[in-house]
Scaffold this motif. Structure first.
Motif, short mmCIF file in Angstrom:
data_model
loop_
_atom_site.label_atom_id
_atom_site.label_comp_id
_atom_site.label_asym_id
_atom_site.label_seq_id
_atom_site.Cartn_x
_atom_site.Cartn_y
_atom_site.Cartn_z
N ILE A 327 0.84 -1.21 0.00
CA ILE A 327 0.00 0.00 0.00
C ILE A 327 0.87 1.26 0.00
CG2 ILE A 327 -1.63 1.36 1.39
CD1 ILE A 327 -2.97 -1.28 2.16
N ILE A 328 1.93 1.25 0.81
CA ILE A 328 2.84 2.41 0.88
C ILE A 328 3.48 2.67 -0.48
CG2 ILE A 328 5.06 3.16 1.82
CD1 ILE A 328 4.15 1.73 4.48
N THR A 329 3.90 1.60 -1.17
CA THR A 329 4.51 1.75 -2.49
C THR A 329 3.49 2.22 -3.51
OG1 THR A 329 6.06 -0.04 -1.95
CG2 THR A 329 5.85 0.55 -4.28
N GLN A 330 2.33 1.59 -3.47
CA GLN A 330 1.24 1.93 -4.40
C GLN A 330 0.83 3.40 -4.28
OE1 GLN A 330 -2.22 -0.61 -3.73
NE2 GLN A 330 -3.58 1.10 -4.23
N MET A 331 0.84 3.93 -3.05
CA MET A 331 0.40 5.31 -2.83
C MET A 331 1.53 6.34 -2.95
SD MET A 331 -2.42 4.87 0.23
CE MET A 331 -3.05 6.55 0.01
N LEU A 388 -3.36 4.63 7.08
CA LEU A 388 -3.14 4.79 5.65
C LEU A 388 -4.14 3.91 4.90
CD1 LEU A 388 -1.27 6.30 3.72
CD2 LEU A 388 0.24 4.31 3.71
N ASN A 389 -4.89 4.57 4.02
CA ASN A 389 -5.95 3.85 3.31
C ASN A 389 -5.92 4.27 1.85
OD1 ASN A 389 -8.51 2.99 2.28
ND2 ASN A 389 -9.26 2.88 4.39
N PRO A 390 -5.84 3.31 0.92
CA PRO A 390 -5.78 3.67 -0.51
C PRO A 390 -6.95 4.52 -0.97
CG PRO A 390 -5.34 1.33 -0.20
CD PRO A 390 -5.80 1.85 1.13
N GLU A 391 -8.06 4.46 -0.27
CA GLU A 391 -9.23 5.25 -0.67
C GLU A 391 -9.17 6.67 -0.15
OE1 GLU A 391 -12.73 3.16 0.47
OE2 GLU A 391 -12.19 1.34 -0.61
N ARG A 392 -8.19 6.97 0.70
CA ARG A 392 -8.07 8.32 1.26
C ARG A 392 -6.90 9.03 0.58
NH1 ARG A 392 -6.58 8.77 7.45
NH2 ARG A 392 -4.50 8.64 6.56
N VAL A 393 -7.15 10.22 0.06
CA VAL A 393 -6.11 10.91 -0.72
C VAL A 393 -5.11 11.67 0.15
CG1 VAL A 393 -7.50 11.15 -2.80
CG2 VAL A 393 -7.63 12.93 -1.05
N SER A 394 -5.42 11.88 1.40
CA SER A 394 -4.53 12.68 2.25
C SER A 394 -3.28 11.89 2.64
CB SER A 394 -5.27 13.14 3.51
OG SER A 394 -5.71 12.04 4.25
N MET A 395 -2.24 12.65 2.95
CA MET A 395 -0.97 12.06 3.34
C MET A 395 -1.07 11.45 4.74
SD MET A 395 2.71 13.98 2.95
CE MET A 395 2.29 14.52 1.30
N PRO A 396 -0.33 10.37 5.01
CA PRO A 396 -0.35 9.82 6.36
C PRO A 396 0.18 10.84 7.36
CG PRO A 396 1.42 8.84 5.05
CD PRO A 396 0.57 9.62 4.11
N ASP A 397 -0.34 10.78 8.56
CA ASP A 397 0.01 11.79 9.56
C ASP A 397 0.77 11.12 10.71
OD1 ASP A 397 0.13 14.24 10.68
OD2 ASP A 397 -1.92 14.26 11.45
N ILE A 398 2.06 11.44 10.82
CA ILE A 398 2.89 10.88 11.88
C ILE A 398 3.25 12.01 12.84
CG2 ILE A 398 5.05 9.71 12.44
CD1 ILE A 398 5.01 8.46 9.66
N ASP A 399 2.71 11.95 14.04
CA ASP A 399 3.03 12.95 15.06
C ASP A 399 4.22 12.46 15.88
OD1 ASP A 399 0.91 14.55 14.32
OD2 ASP A 399 -0.49 13.55 15.66
N ILE A 400 5.26 13.26 15.93
CA ILE A 400 6.49 12.85 16.60
C ILE A 400 6.83 13.86 17.69
CG2 ILE A 400 8.91 12.20 16.26
CD1 ILE A 400 7.83 12.38 13.10
#
Length: 554
Positions: A327-331, A388-400
């Motif tokens: 999924i990460i590669t696909q997106m 992370l979901n292929p149907e969602r266009v937004s970028m993944p959100d990593i809070d650090i």
């Protein structure tokens, strides 16, 4: 038949404490007036450009992206008291090249030219003029001010210089009439000058608020900006009170002698065609060892991490990891994970305390294998799809989370790795919230402090509280509003100004990293040597830029 007219000189709420026209309400009024096009030309900055673009498109109105820039009296590098007064110039992006040049001009105005205001000069305008249409602006324009000073030959020279820089047909002399006596003189001489030099004219209204009846609340806003009260005789005031979004017929009635200049508003609008592309990623490339792709390197690194995290590695773990990697590669987020993993690894190597990870990122076994997070998603049965979901266009959100004393070391590492011009902090805006605007309007209208304080304290301390909601919730406040004219005036004026941006500042956690200089994508501010985007975190994400939440913990 209504006169077709395009407003090309328009200030929204993002002319901070100077414009009271909220973007949505402004465009609603433009639509109600039957307008097909509308420009945004806020003072010195482009904070609202993308919000305006999207909101206009939603309403079937063509957005024209521009800015009313400040032009240095000498050069942008001269910063003596004599340089405090700059000229105004309206710049409109004709196409995407023009937008690119406009954001560079606006950025350079802050980075190199800031002196009381962000300023460009003629040299930098020459460098970045392509794809831009310039208008002569208001009474503070380079031509108009010289006319006001009875310097007609100097006004002609200024007009010819600007036309020479912009190119024939790309510079227009502006006619305005807000009921100010100086404008009659300027308009008369501008028409003479246009005839002598064969430079086209355009009619504008310097819009700062939406409707005629908003003039007084806008005056209050100016008092808030300048720290004055409505009783001060020397307060800042927009003479004439005609700075609203007038209809085409109202503009035609004001300028019966300038039909060609009115028609030019629509001709300019036809020429201006900027299109933004949303959700197309602009991630920087992560340097991987020779002979490997980023996807191969991510996979290898994850398997190394998986061995550290789990013993033994079961088929289920491998299946989950491969599922996430696919999924990460696909997106298109391979570089994203490598970049985040890299600067977290750096922080840990340098002994900088890093949090275990928060939010939906904890549901990723890839993030866990890369030591981005320290929470086992398998043990706690956390879902990757929430992250992370292929149907969602937004970028993944990593809070650090990083130690507050050493967070800057992490940012400095990112700057060294990707280049200072490719990394920027992110802007945020403070707004005139319910309680704050009551207090500000109370001060500006010179109401007794105790009375204003009493009203402000009647507004509940709840998130997303509004004055309207407070009136519904608090019976005592509602009764005062209905029975006391002074309180009603205070609250009505406050509601008109409520929610306007009050000031800009640097987001506490946001950092953006781009594959090219950030200035090629978005306009920038500069503060104490740090670059800050003029667009907020959500807007940057929509434009496909990589934004990081690098938070501090104490």
């Amino acid at each position: 038949m209504p006169t077709e007219f395009t407003h090309l000189h328009v200030h929204t709420e993002y002319s901070l404490l100077d414009g009271s026209a909220k973007i949505g309400d402004l465009l609603d009024q433009a639509k109600a007036l039957g307008m097909k096009n509308l420009a945004i030309t806020d003072h010195g900055a482009m904070y609202g450009a993308i919000d305006f673009y999207k909101a206009a498109k939603d309403r079937g109105i063509k957005p024209i992206i521009g800015c009313e820039v400040y032009l240095a009296a000498r050069t942008r590098f001269d910063k003596e008291p004599m340089d405090a007064r700059s000229y105004h110039l309206v710049l409109l992006a004709e196409n995407n090249e023009g937008y690119q040049n406009l954001i560079k001009l606006v950025s350079i105005a802050y980075i190199e030219g800031f002196y009381r205001k962000p300023r460009i000069d003629l040299d930098i305008l020459k460098q970045y003029h392509k794809g831009i249409i310039a208008l002569g602006a208001c009474l503070a324009g380079p031509v108009s001010r010289r006319i006001l000073n009875d310097e007609y030959e100097a006004a002609k020279e200024a007009a010819l210089t600007l036309e020479d820089i912009m190119g024939k047909g790309n510079f227009f002399l502006e006619l305005q009439d807000h009921g100010m006596h100086q404008q009659q003189k300027v308009n008369q001489m501008t028409m003479r000058l246009a005839s002598e030099l064969d430079i086209p004219m355009v009619v504008t209204n310097d819009v700062h608020y939406i409707k005629d009846e908003d003039a007084e609340s806008h005056e209050v806003l100016l008092c808030i900006q300048t720290g004055k009260t409505m009783e001060d005789p020397d307060r800042m005031i927009y003479e004439g009170g005609q700075f609203f979004l007038k209809s085409g017929d109202e503009m035609a009635a004001l300028f019966p002698y300038a039909a060609e200049a009115i028609a030019n508003t629509n001709r300019i609008a036809e020429r201006c065609n900027v299109e933004f592309e949303f959700h197309k990623l602009k991630l920087p490339r992560f340097d991987v060892p020779d002979g490997k792709t980023a996807a191969q390197f991510l996979r290898e690194t994850c398997y190394e991490g998986l061995k550290k995290r789990y013993n033994p590695i079961t088929p289920d773990l491998e299946e989950r990891l491969e599922y996430e990697l696919d999924i990460i590669t696909q997106m298109g987020f391979v570089d994203y994970f490598l970049i985040v993993g890299d600067f977290i690894r750096y922080a840990k190597q340098e002994g900088i305390p890093v949090g275990p990870g928060r939010g939906s990122a904890a549901g990723s076994i890839v993030a866990y294998s890369l030591e981005i997070t320290d929470i086992d998603p398998i043990k706690y049965q956390l879902l990757f799809e929430r992250f992370l979901n292929p149907e969602r266009v937004s970028m993944p959100d990593i809070d650090i989370d990083f130690c507050y004393e050493r967070r800057q070391e992490v940012i400095d590492y990112v700057i060294r790795k990707y280049g200072a011009d490719c990394v920027s902090q992110i802007i945020t805006f403070g707004t005139l919230s319910a309680k704050a605007v009551i207090r500000d309007v109370g001060r500006a209208t010179n109401m007794p402090y105790a009375e204003v304080d009493k009203i402000a304290k009647m507004i509940p301390n709840e998130l997303k509280m509004t004055i309207k909601k407070a009136l519904e919730m608090n019976g005592e406040l509602r009764e005062l509003y209905e029975t006391d004219e002074r309180i009603q005036y205070l609250i009505d004026t406050s509601m008109k100004l409520e929610g306007l941006p009050r000031h800009s500042s640097m987001h506490a956690a946001g950092v953006v990293i781009a594959d090219r200089p950030v200035m090629e994508y978005v306009p920038l501010n500069a503060s104490d040597g740090l670059l800050i985007t003029q667009y907020t975190m959500t807007t940057l994400e929509e434009l496909g830029l990589l934004k990081m939440d690098v938070r501090i913990v104490r």
